[in-house]
Design a protein around this motif. Structure first.
Motif, PDB file in Angstrom:
ATOM      1  N   GLY A 105      -2.647   3.029   2.808  1.00 55.45           N
ATOM      2  CA  GLY A 105      -2.444   4.348   2.242  1.00 55.45           C
ATOM      3  C   GLY A 105      -1.311   4.317   1.229  1.00 55.45           C
ATOM      4  N   PRO A 106      -1.034   5.441   0.603  1.00 52.04           N
ATOM      5  CA  PRO A 106       0.016   5.511  -0.411  1.00 52.04           C
ATOM      6  C   PRO A 106       1.380   5.078   0.151  1.00 52.04           C
ATOM      7  CG  PRO A 106      -1.338   7.483  -0.454  1.00 52.04           C
ATOM      8  CD  PRO A 106      -1.730   6.713   0.770  1.00 52.04           C
ATOM      9  N   LEU A 107       2.118   4.314  -0.633  1.00 52.03           N
ATOM     10  CA  LEU A 107       3.369   3.715  -0.169  1.00 52.03           C
ATOM     11  C   LEU A 107       4.365   4.742   0.361  1.00 52.03           C
ATOM     12  CD1 LEU A 107       5.255   1.277   0.159  1.00 52.03           C
ATOM     13  CD2 LEU A 107       6.006   1.683  -2.207  1.00 52.03           C
ATOM     14  N   MET A 108       4.731   5.734  -0.450  1.00 51.03           N
ATOM     15  CA  MET A 108       5.784   6.656  -0.028  1.00 51.03           C
ATOM     16  C   MET A 108       5.363   7.476   1.196  1.00 51.03           C
ATOM     17  SD  MET A 108       8.293   5.795  -1.758  1.00 51.03           S
ATOM     18  CE  MET A 108       9.315   6.944  -0.869  1.00 51.03           C
ATOM     19  N   HIS A 109       4.139   7.922   1.224  1.00 49.86           N
ATOM     20  CA  HIS A 109       3.663   8.690   2.372  1.00 49.86           C
ATOM     21  C   HIS A 109       3.696   7.826   3.637  1.00 49.86           C
ATOM     22  CE1 HIS A 109       1.664  12.004   4.334  1.00 49.86           C
ATOM     23  NE2 HIS A 109       0.751  11.174   4.804  1.00 49.86           N
ATOM     24  N   SER A 110       3.296   6.559   3.504  1.00 48.75           N
ATOM     25  CA  SER A 110       3.313   5.637   4.646  1.00 48.75           C
ATOM     26  C   SER A 110       4.731   5.386   5.134  1.00 48.75           C
ATOM     27  CB  SER A 110       2.656   4.311   4.265  1.00 48.75           C
ATOM     28  OG  SER A 110       1.301   4.505   3.922  1.00 48.75           O
ATOM     29  N   LEU A 111       5.677   5.180   4.196  1.00 44.13           N
ATOM     30  CA  LEU A 111       7.075   4.997   4.602  1.00 44.13           C
ATOM     31  C   LEU A 111       7.608   6.257   5.274  1.00 44.13           C
ATOM     32  CD1 LEU A 111       8.578   3.062   1.548  1.00 44.13           C
ATOM     33  CD2 LEU A 111       8.109   2.166   3.847  1.00 44.13           C
ATOM     34  N   GLY A 112       7.248   7.416   4.738  1.00 42.40           N
ATOM     35  CA  GLY A 112       7.696   8.687   5.319  1.00 42.40           C
ATOM     36  C   GLY A 112       7.213   8.877   6.749  1.00 42.40           C
ATOM     37  N   LYS A 113       6.004   8.454   7.040  1.00 38.36           N
ATOM     38  CA  LYS A 113       5.483   8.550   8.409  1.00 38.36           C
ATOM     39  C   LYS A 113       6.334   7.742   9.376  1.00 38.36           C
ATOM     40  CE  LYS A 113       0.611   9.509   7.655  1.00 38.36           C
ATOM     41  NZ  LYS A 113      -0.756   8.992   7.827  1.00 38.36           N
ATOM     42  N   LEU A 114       6.959   6.672   8.871  1.00 36.68           N
ATOM     43  CA  LEU A 114       7.829   5.839   9.695  1.00 36.68           C
ATOM     44  C   LEU A 114       9.285   6.312   9.639  1.00 36.68           C
ATOM     45  CD1 LEU A 114       6.400   2.321   8.760  1.00 36.68           C
ATOM     46  CD2 LEU A 114       5.923   3.681  10.819  1.00 36.68           C
ATOM     47  N   GLY A 115       9.545   7.381   8.868  1.00 35.93           N
ATOM     48  CA  GLY A 115      10.890   7.939   8.780  1.00 35.93           C
ATOM     49  C   GLY A 115      11.791   7.281   7.754  1.00 35.93           C
ATOM     50  N   TYR A 116      11.203   6.595   6.757  1.00 39.71           N
ATOM     51  CA  TYR A 116      11.986   5.889   5.747  1.00 39.71           C
ATOM     52  C   TYR A 116      11.889   6.557   4.381  1.00 39.71           C
ATOM     53  CZ  TYR A 116      12.712   1.860   8.781  1.00 39.71           C
ATOM     54  OH  TYR A 116      13.098   1.040   9.800  1.00 39.71           O
ATOM     55  N   VAL A 117      12.982   6.462   3.629  1.00 40.07           N
ATOM     56  CA  VAL A 117      13.011   6.796   2.210  1.00 40.07           C
ATOM     57  C   VAL A 117      13.175   5.487   1.447  1.00 40.07           C
ATOM     58  CG1 VAL A 117      13.999   9.071   2.675  1.00 40.07           C
ATOM     59  CG2 VAL A 117      15.527   7.184   2.074  1.00 40.07           C
ATOM     60  N   LEU A 118      13.011   5.522   0.126  1.00 39.58           N
ATOM     61  CA  LEU A 118      13.150   4.326  -0.696  1.00 39.58           C
ATOM     62  C   LEU A 118      14.303   4.511  -1.670  1.00 39.58           C
ATOM     63  CD1 LEU A 118      12.050   1.547  -1.658  1.00 39.58           C
ATOM     64  CD2 LEU A 118      10.613   2.823  -3.268  1.00 39.58           C
ATOM     65  N   LYS A 119      15.150   3.500  -1.758  1.00 35.15           N
ATOM     66  CA  LYS A 119      16.266   3.484  -2.703  1.00 35.15           C
ATOM     67  C   LYS A 119      16.076   2.269  -3.602  1.00 35.15           C
ATOM     68  CE  LYS A 119      21.328   3.633  -2.646  1.00 35.15           C
ATOM     69  NZ  LYS A 119      22.502   3.658  -1.742  1.00 35.15           N
ATOM     70  N   CYS A 120      16.021   2.514  -4.915  1.00 40.13           N
ATOM     71  CA  CYS A 120      15.772   1.415  -5.846  1.00 40.13           C
ATOM     72  C   CYS A 120      16.327   1.760  -7.225  1.00 40.13           C
ATOM     73  CB  CYS A 120      14.281   1.112  -5.934  1.00 40.13           C
ATOM     74  SG  CYS A 120      13.287   2.508  -6.497  1.00 40.13           S
ATOM     75  N   PHE A 121      16.171   0.835  -8.150  1.00 37.73           N
ATOM     76  CA  PHE A 121      16.619   1.077  -9.516  1.00 37.73           C
ATOM     77  C   PHE A 121      15.655   2.018 -10.223  1.00 37.73           C
ATOM     78  CE2 PHE A 121      18.555  -3.286  -9.010  1.00 37.73           C
ATOM     79  CZ  PHE A 121      19.840  -2.804  -8.852  1.00 37.73           C
ATOM     80  N   HIS A 122      16.223   2.911 -11.013  1.00 41.37           N
ATOM     81  CA  HIS A 122      15.449   3.859 -11.804  1.00 41.37           C
ATOM     82  C   HIS A 122      15.110   3.276 -13.175  1.00 41.37           C
ATOM     83  CE1 HIS A 122      14.442   7.488 -14.024  1.00 41.37           C
ATOM     84  NE2 HIS A 122      15.387   7.187 -14.886  1.00 41.37           N
ATOM     85  N   ASP A 123      16.014   2.438 -13.696  1.00 43.59           N
ATOM     86  CA  ASP A 123      15.863   1.949 -15.063  1.00 43.59           C
ATOM     87  C   ASP A 123      16.527   0.589 -15.216  1.00 43.59           C
ATOM     88  OD1 ASP A 123      18.641   2.504 -15.183  1.00 43.59           O
ATOM     89  OD2 ASP A 123      18.272   4.492 -15.996  1.00 43.59           O
ATOM     90  N   GLU A 124      16.467   0.069 -16.416  1.00 41.77           N
ATOM     91  CA  GLU A 124      17.032  -1.261 -16.681  1.00 41.77           C
ATOM     92  C   GLU A 124      18.555  -1.259 -16.708  1.00 41.77           C
ATOM     93  OE1 GLU A 124      13.597  -3.559 -19.102  1.00 41.77           O
ATOM     94  OE2 GLU A 124      14.630  -1.973 -20.226  1.00 41.77           O
ATOM     95  N   GLU A 125      19.168  -0.087 -16.735  1.00 37.12           N
ATOM     96  CA  GLU A 125      20.636   0.006 -16.682  1.00 37.12           C
ATOM     97  C   GLU A 125      21.142   0.032 -15.243  1.00 37.12           C
ATOM     98  OE1 GLU A 125      18.887   2.182 -18.916  1.00 37.12           O
ATOM     99  OE2 GLU A 125      19.211   0.579 -20.355  1.00 37.12           O
TER     100      GLU A 125
END
Length: 184
Positions: A121-141
Motif C-alpha cells: 500500500g501507499p508508503l506514508m499511510h502504511s507507516l502511519g498505521k504503524l505509528g511512524y512519521v517520516l523525516k527526510c531532506f526536502h531539497d538539495e540544500e
C-alpha cells in the motif's frame, strides 16, 4: 570509522515540531483525516523545520491566475511524542529523482522490524498505521521536512497562526504583532 545507515528510527518529543503554510486559518484534524487522499505514497501533511521554507509555499494557496489572495503560516506542535523513520540519504532531496523511486528506497532500507510489518500500500499511510512519521531532506540544500501520515494528523495542534497576503504571487509584508493570537 562509523558507518551511518541512511534510514534509522528515532522519536520526536511532544511540543514544537515546525512550520506549515495552508489555505486555512483554523486547523481541523478530523476534517483533514476524513477528507485526505491516502492513495499515493507521499500523501500526508508536510511540516518544515524552517519557517522561511514553509512561508515560501504560501503562494501555492492563492489564486493561481492573479497571484492575489491569502495563505496562513502555522507553528505546528505535537500533542504526544511520535516514532520517526529518518532518512539521511541525499536522494530524498533531489528533484531529479521520482517519488516512486524515493518510496522504494525508503522501503528497501527500513529496519527489518518495520519492513516486516508493512503490508504494501501507499508508503506514508502504511507507516502511519504503524505509528511512524517520516523525516527526510526536502531539497538539495539539506532542509529537513517531516511528513505526517494523514491518519496521525489528530496529534497536531496549529499555534501562532499568521495570515500572509499576496499580490502577484509576492508576499505583502505586514507589521510585527499582526499575528492571529488564537490557538487551533
Amino acid at each position: 570509522m562509523e558507518i551511518v545507515m541512511p534510514v534509522t528510527l528515532e522519536s520526536i518529543p511532544s511540543g514544537p515540531l515546525g512550520w506549515k503554510s495552508t489555505s486555512f486559518s483554523q486547523w481541523s484534524p478530523f476534517t483533514a483525516m476524513s477528507t485526505a487522499n491516502n492513495l499515493e505514497d507521499w500523501s500526508g501533511l508536510y511540516v518544515s523545520s524552517s519557517k522561511e521554507l514553509a512561508e515560501a509555499y504560501g503562494s501555492d494557496y492563492v489564486d493561481q491566475i492573479s497571484g492575489n489572495g491569502s495563505a496562513f503560516i502555522h507553528e505546528v506542535h505535537l500533542t504526544k511524542s511520535l516514532k520517526v523513520v529518518r532518512c539521511t540519504d541525499a536522494v530524498m532531496g533531489s528533484p531529479s529523482v521520482q517519488g516512486s523511486i524515493k518510496a522504494a528506497h525508503i522501503r528497501a532500507n527500513l529496519p527489518d522490524q518495520i519492513k516486516n510489518s508493512l503490508r504494501g500500500g501507499p508508503l506514508m499511510h502504511s507507516l502511519g498505521k504503524l505509528g511512524y512519521v517520516l523525516k527526510c531532506f526536502h531539497d538539495e540544500e539539506c532542509n529537513v521536512e517531516i511528513i505526517i501520515p494523514n491518519n496521525l494528523s489528530s496529534l497536531l495542534i496549529f499555534l501562532g497562526t499568521r495570515e500572509m497576503r499576496f499580490r502577484n504571487f509576492e508576499q505583502i509584508r505586514r507589521e510585527p504583532g499582526s499575528e492571529i493570537p488564537q490557538a487551533y
